[in-house]
Design a protein around this motif. Structure first.
Motif, PDB file in Angstrom:
ATOM      1  N   ASP B  90       8.988  -2.533  -3.004  1.00 40.66           N
ATOM      2  CA  ASP B  90       9.497  -1.363  -3.717  1.00 40.66           C
ATOM      3  C   ASP B  90      10.524  -1.684  -4.797  1.00 40.66           C
ATOM      4  OD1 ASP B  90      11.528  -2.010  -2.069  1.00 40.66           O
ATOM      5  OD2 ASP B  90      11.632  -0.116  -0.977  1.00 40.66           O
ATOM      6  N   TYR B  91      10.961  -2.956  -4.863  1.00 38.93           N
ATOM      7  CA  TYR B  91      11.939  -3.314  -5.891  1.00 38.93           C
ATOM      8  C   TYR B  91      11.286  -3.780  -7.185  1.00 38.93           C
ATOM      9  CZ  TYR B  91      11.067  -7.621  -3.298  1.00 38.93           C
ATOM     10  OH  TYR B  91      10.448  -8.664  -2.639  1.00 38.93           O
ATOM     11  N   ILE B  92       9.958  -3.762  -7.214  1.00 35.08           N
ATOM     12  CA  ILE B  92       9.264  -4.077  -8.479  1.00 35.08           C
ATOM     13  C   ILE B  92       8.356  -2.910  -8.864  1.00 35.08           C
ATOM     14  CG2 ILE B  92       9.403  -6.595  -8.296  1.00 35.08           C
ATOM     15  CD1 ILE B  92       6.577  -6.640  -7.201  1.00 35.08           C
ATOM     16  N   SER B  93       7.839  -2.950 -10.085  1.00 38.88           N
ATOM     17  CA  SER B  93       7.065  -1.811 -10.592  1.00 38.88           C
ATOM     18  C   SER B  93       5.662  -1.753  -9.974  1.00 38.88           C
ATOM     19  CB  SER B  93       6.955  -1.920 -12.109  1.00 38.88           C
ATOM     20  OG  SER B  93       6.060  -2.949 -12.439  1.00 38.88           O
ATOM     21  N   ALA B  94       5.028  -0.613 -10.199  1.00 35.89           N
ATOM     22  CA  ALA B  94       3.668  -0.408  -9.676  1.00 35.89           C
ATOM     23  C   ALA B  94       2.724  -1.459 -10.242  1.00 35.89           C
ATOM     24  CB  ALA B  94       3.199   0.984 -10.061  1.00 35.89           C
ATOM     25  N   GLU B  95       2.852  -1.675 -11.546  1.00 32.60           N
ATOM     26  CA  GLU B  95       1.968  -2.636 -12.218  1.00 32.60           C
ATOM     27  C   GLU B  95       2.201  -4.059 -11.687  1.00 32.60           C
ATOM     28  OE1 GLU B  95       2.561  -2.993 -16.427  1.00 32.60           O
ATOM     29  OE2 GLU B  95       0.414  -3.160 -16.770  1.00 32.60           O
ATOM     30  N   GLU B  96       3.478  -4.395 -11.489  1.00 33.39           N
ATOM     31  CA  GLU B  96       3.795  -5.742 -10.971  1.00 33.39           C
ATOM     32  C   GLU B  96       3.265  -5.923  -9.557  1.00 33.39           C
ATOM     33  OE1 GLU B  96       7.905  -7.329 -12.875  1.00 33.39           O
ATOM     34  OE2 GLU B  96       8.002  -5.384 -11.908  1.00 33.39           O
ATOM     35  N   ASN B  97       3.332  -4.842  -8.776  1.00 36.22           N
ATOM     36  CA  ASN B  97       2.783  -4.907  -7.415  1.00 36.22           C
ATOM     37  C   ASN B  97       1.302  -5.262  -7.451  1.00 36.22           C
ATOM     38  OD1 ASN B  97       4.138  -4.095  -4.726  1.00 36.22           O
ATOM     39  ND2 ASN B  97       5.253  -2.937  -6.270  1.00 36.22           N
ATOM     40  N   LEU B  98       0.588  -4.610  -8.344  1.00 37.55           N
ATOM     41  CA  LEU B  98      -0.860  -4.859  -8.423  1.00 37.55           C
ATOM     42  C   LEU B  98      -1.133  -6.262  -8.980  1.00 37.55           C
ATOM     43  CD1 LEU B  98      -2.136  -1.406  -9.716  1.00 37.55           C
ATOM     44  CD2 LEU B  98      -2.219  -2.289  -7.401  1.00 37.55           C
ATOM     45  N   ARG B  99      -0.314  -6.649  -9.921  1.00 35.93           N
ATOM     46  CA  ARG B  99      -0.492  -7.983 -10.531  1.00 35.93           C
ATOM     47  C   ARG B  99      -0.264  -9.094  -9.482  1.00 35.93           C
ATOM     48  NH1 ARG B  99       1.560  -7.380 -16.005  1.00 35.93           N
ATOM     49  NH2 ARG B  99      -0.474  -6.450 -16.289  1.00 35.93           N
ATOM     50  N   LEU B 100       0.742  -8.840  -8.675  1.00 35.59           N
ATOM     51  CA  LEU B 100       1.073  -9.789  -7.607  1.00 35.59           C
ATOM     52  C   LEU B 100      -0.099  -9.931  -6.631  1.00 35.59           C
ATOM     53  CD1 LEU B 100       4.545 -10.184  -6.715  1.00 35.59           C
ATOM     54  CD2 LEU B 100       3.239  -9.822  -4.683  1.00 35.59           C
ATOM     55  N   LEU B 101      -0.695  -8.795  -6.309  1.00 37.75           N
ATOM     56  CA  LEU B 101      -1.843  -8.830  -5.403  1.00 37.75           C
ATOM     57  C   LEU B 101      -3.028  -9.545  -6.030  1.00 37.75           C
ATOM     58  CD1 LEU B 101      -2.201  -5.430  -3.568  1.00 37.75           C
ATOM     59  CD2 LEU B 101      -1.491  -7.608  -2.682  1.00 37.75           C
ATOM     60  N   SER B 102      -3.197  -9.311  -7.318  1.00 40.69           N
ATOM     61  CA  SER B 102      -4.341  -9.949  -7.977  1.00 40.69           C
ATOM     62  C   SER B 102      -4.154 -11.462  -8.028  1.00 40.69           C
ATOM     63  CB  SER B 102      -4.564  -9.378  -9.381  1.00 40.69           C
ATOM     64  OG  SER B 102      -3.529  -9.781 -10.223  1.00 40.69           O
TER      65      SER B 102
END
Lengths: 256, 293
Positions: B90-102
């Motif tokens: 939750d301390y990073i953005s929505a887009e970064e969350n998805l990027r991290l998963l990818s």
């Protein structure tokens, strides 16, 4: 890139994005404040060492000082605890479970990232100490010799490395605790264990079980210093392998 | 020809200390099937989903996906798209969350991320930290996480909770598209029988860890006729003798076979009763469980 490397990279990114991890960087204030205090002949900060200190000697002294300021061990244990225990507690570790599949890689990746983080901080501490030695402390010739190293350099480097290894042992230990305990409990238990380890290091017979015994032995010029160094390296390797193995077994069996 | 099951839950039991969360539970899911898990709170729905996803280990029994045991072959769960209490950093953005998963799948998926954020109407909030998101937004982001990589099996735990009508529709459409267009089986839990009724092919009911019901929703094309009139025991008897399968609720006669209307009307008239009301209702899960009068 293999999976372990990917997890490690992501975990490192997470560590640097989390604000609590930045608390660990306050360790850099130790050489900064100490060098400024000594250079300005402050009454609060005094130097009692024998002879003038070299740059590497100053870095080694800063490591010992940081180690004795128990607070950085507490901060490190909190960072480690949050990295695993909090993620298990709030279930965000599940982000990995499906996508990685192999749980030992998750544990391994997290541990490796924390070890790299710790070593990075240690390197920064050495560099900051040397930088402030030449930028600030050198202006006090009663304390600073102005030379980079002298004949004691080998021992000073060993002292730095041993302090680093103690932090690595902290990571192995708290990671293992984090598979079972919540972050705050991990920190609390670690504090108690630290006190116990400290007491143990003064008791003959069982002192060899305490990593703090080796840190103290290496910093004092005892005749058995080489033996202590070798023993400490072996101790760290055994503890690292054993704790990681148990931690992986635990995380593989647990419900996440 | 027998059906080929993609997922097989075989006699799974999950015990937490003394408490049995799932008891000897079995079910199968075929390709392209939408199966809903229903049951009261604490019935064992989420426990079952957690076991299927590999988050929890069963105390007994096994889950097989494509014929492989999930516990022994955890790598096969990589094919699952999972939305169970969506988790984010939750301390990073929505887009970064998805990027991290990818990154975990070692693929660059910038286009896919953009596509999903647009689809879930989160594109304008993509730079916001997830901790600033509402529950509904987190649920939508959870869907993005689920669909980020190619999914072979979709598992959703109460996906419609906290969603506005548009969000609900988006989720339903996604489920239907996955199942019917991409032939991906979907297993989801829900408390809302209307939602379940609308999209699923089969319903599995759990109560206190035991399977109570596992049946296809064949009622979707059937109707219940309701006739309102004064009903005495004498009329009940006569109607049951002549018309067979009828049910009575307060002053209503209910039946499925619309050809019975004429016979019922005749009997009522013979007994001097008149029809006060008449309705035909499409059957749904609520009527199946007797939750509608």
């Amino acid at each position: 890139m293999n999976t372990l490397a990917i997890i490690t990279k992501i975990e490192l990114k997470k560590l640097f994005q989390r604000k609590d991890s930045w608390l660990m960087f306050t360790i850099l204030l130790v050489p900064i404040l100490y060098s400024v205090g000594l250079a300005s002949n402050s009454d609060v900060i005094t130097y009692t060492g024998a002879g003038n200190i070299t740059a590497i000697g100053f870095a080694s002294a800063m490591f010992q000082m940081s180690q004795s300021m128990f607070i950085f061990n507490v901060i490190l244990s909190a960072i480690v605890g949050r990295s695993l225990a909090s993620e298990i507690e709030n279930k965000s570790i599940r982000l990995y479970v499906n996508r990685i599949g192999v749980r030992k890689l998750i544990y391994g990746g997290k541990e490796l990232a924390l070890l790299i983080f710790s070593v990075f901080i240690d390197i920064l501490l050495v560099l900051t100490s040397i930088a402030f030695y030449y930028a600030v402390l050198i202006h006090n010739p009663k304390v600073a010799s102005g030379i980079f190293y002298d004949s004691n350099v080998g021992m000073e480097i060993v002292q730095i490395v041993c302090n680093c290894i103690f932090w690595l042992i902290t990571i192995f230990l708290v990671m293992l605790m984090a598979t079972k305990l919540k972050t705050l409990v991990c920190v609390g238990v670690y504090m108690i264990l630290y006190i116990i380890m400290n007491l143990m290091s003064y008791i003959d017979g069982i002192k060899y079980l305490s990593p703090l015994h080796y840190v103290v032995a290496v910093s004092s010029n005892s005749p058995q210093i080489t033996f202590s160094i070798i023993l400490f390296f072996l101790y760290a390797i055994c503890v690292g392998i054993l704790f990681t193995h148990i931690g992986i077994r635990k995380i593989e069996k647990m419900d996440l | 020809m027998g059906q080929e099951y993609l997922l097989q839950v075989q006699n799974v039991t999950k015990q937490y200390g003394e408490k049995i969360a799932l008891n000897d539970f079995s079910m199968d899911i075929c390709q392209g099937e939408i199966v809903a898990l229903i049951g009261e709170n604490g019935a064992g729905k989420t426990t079952l989903l957690n076991i299927i996803c590999g988050y929890c280990k069963p105390s007994a029994g096994q889950v097989q996906y494509k014929g492989k045991n999930i516990v022994a072959n955890p790598l096969i769960t990589r094919e699952f798209g999972v939305l169970i209490e969506p988790q984010f950093l939750d301390y990073i953005s929505a887009e970064e969350n998805l990027r991290l998963l990818s990154q975990l799948t070692n693929q660059k998926q910038d286009i896919r991320i953009k596509e999903l954020l647009e689809k879930t109407e989160l594109y304008s909030s993509r730079k916001k930290k997830v901790k600033e998101f509402s529950f509904g937004m987190k649920q939508r982001l959870g869907l993005c996480q689920c669909l980020l990589t190619e999914v072979g099996f979709l598992i959703l735990d109460e996906p419609f909770v906290g969603l506005d009508p548009i969000g609900k529709e988006l989720f339903k459409q996604t489920i239907l598209d996955m199942a019917h267009k991409q032939n991906v089986p979907v297993l989801f839990s829900s408390h809302d029988l209307d939602d379940v009724d609308e999209i699923c092919d089969r319903v599995v009911m759990i109560s206190k860890g035991n399977k109570q019901l596992d049946q296809p929703l064949e009622h979707k094309q059937t109707y219940t006729v309701k006739i309102e009139c004064t009903i005495s025991d004498d009329i009940k008897r006569s109607l049951m003798e002549k018309c067979g399968e009828l049910s009575f609720f307060e002053d209503k006669i209910m039946f499925q076979d619309e050809t019975l209307i004429i016979d019922i009307q005749k009997i009522l008239l013979q007994k001097g009763h008149y029809i006060c009301g008449f309705s035909v209702q499409k059957n749904n899960l609520k009527s199946l469980f007797g939750m509608e009068g």
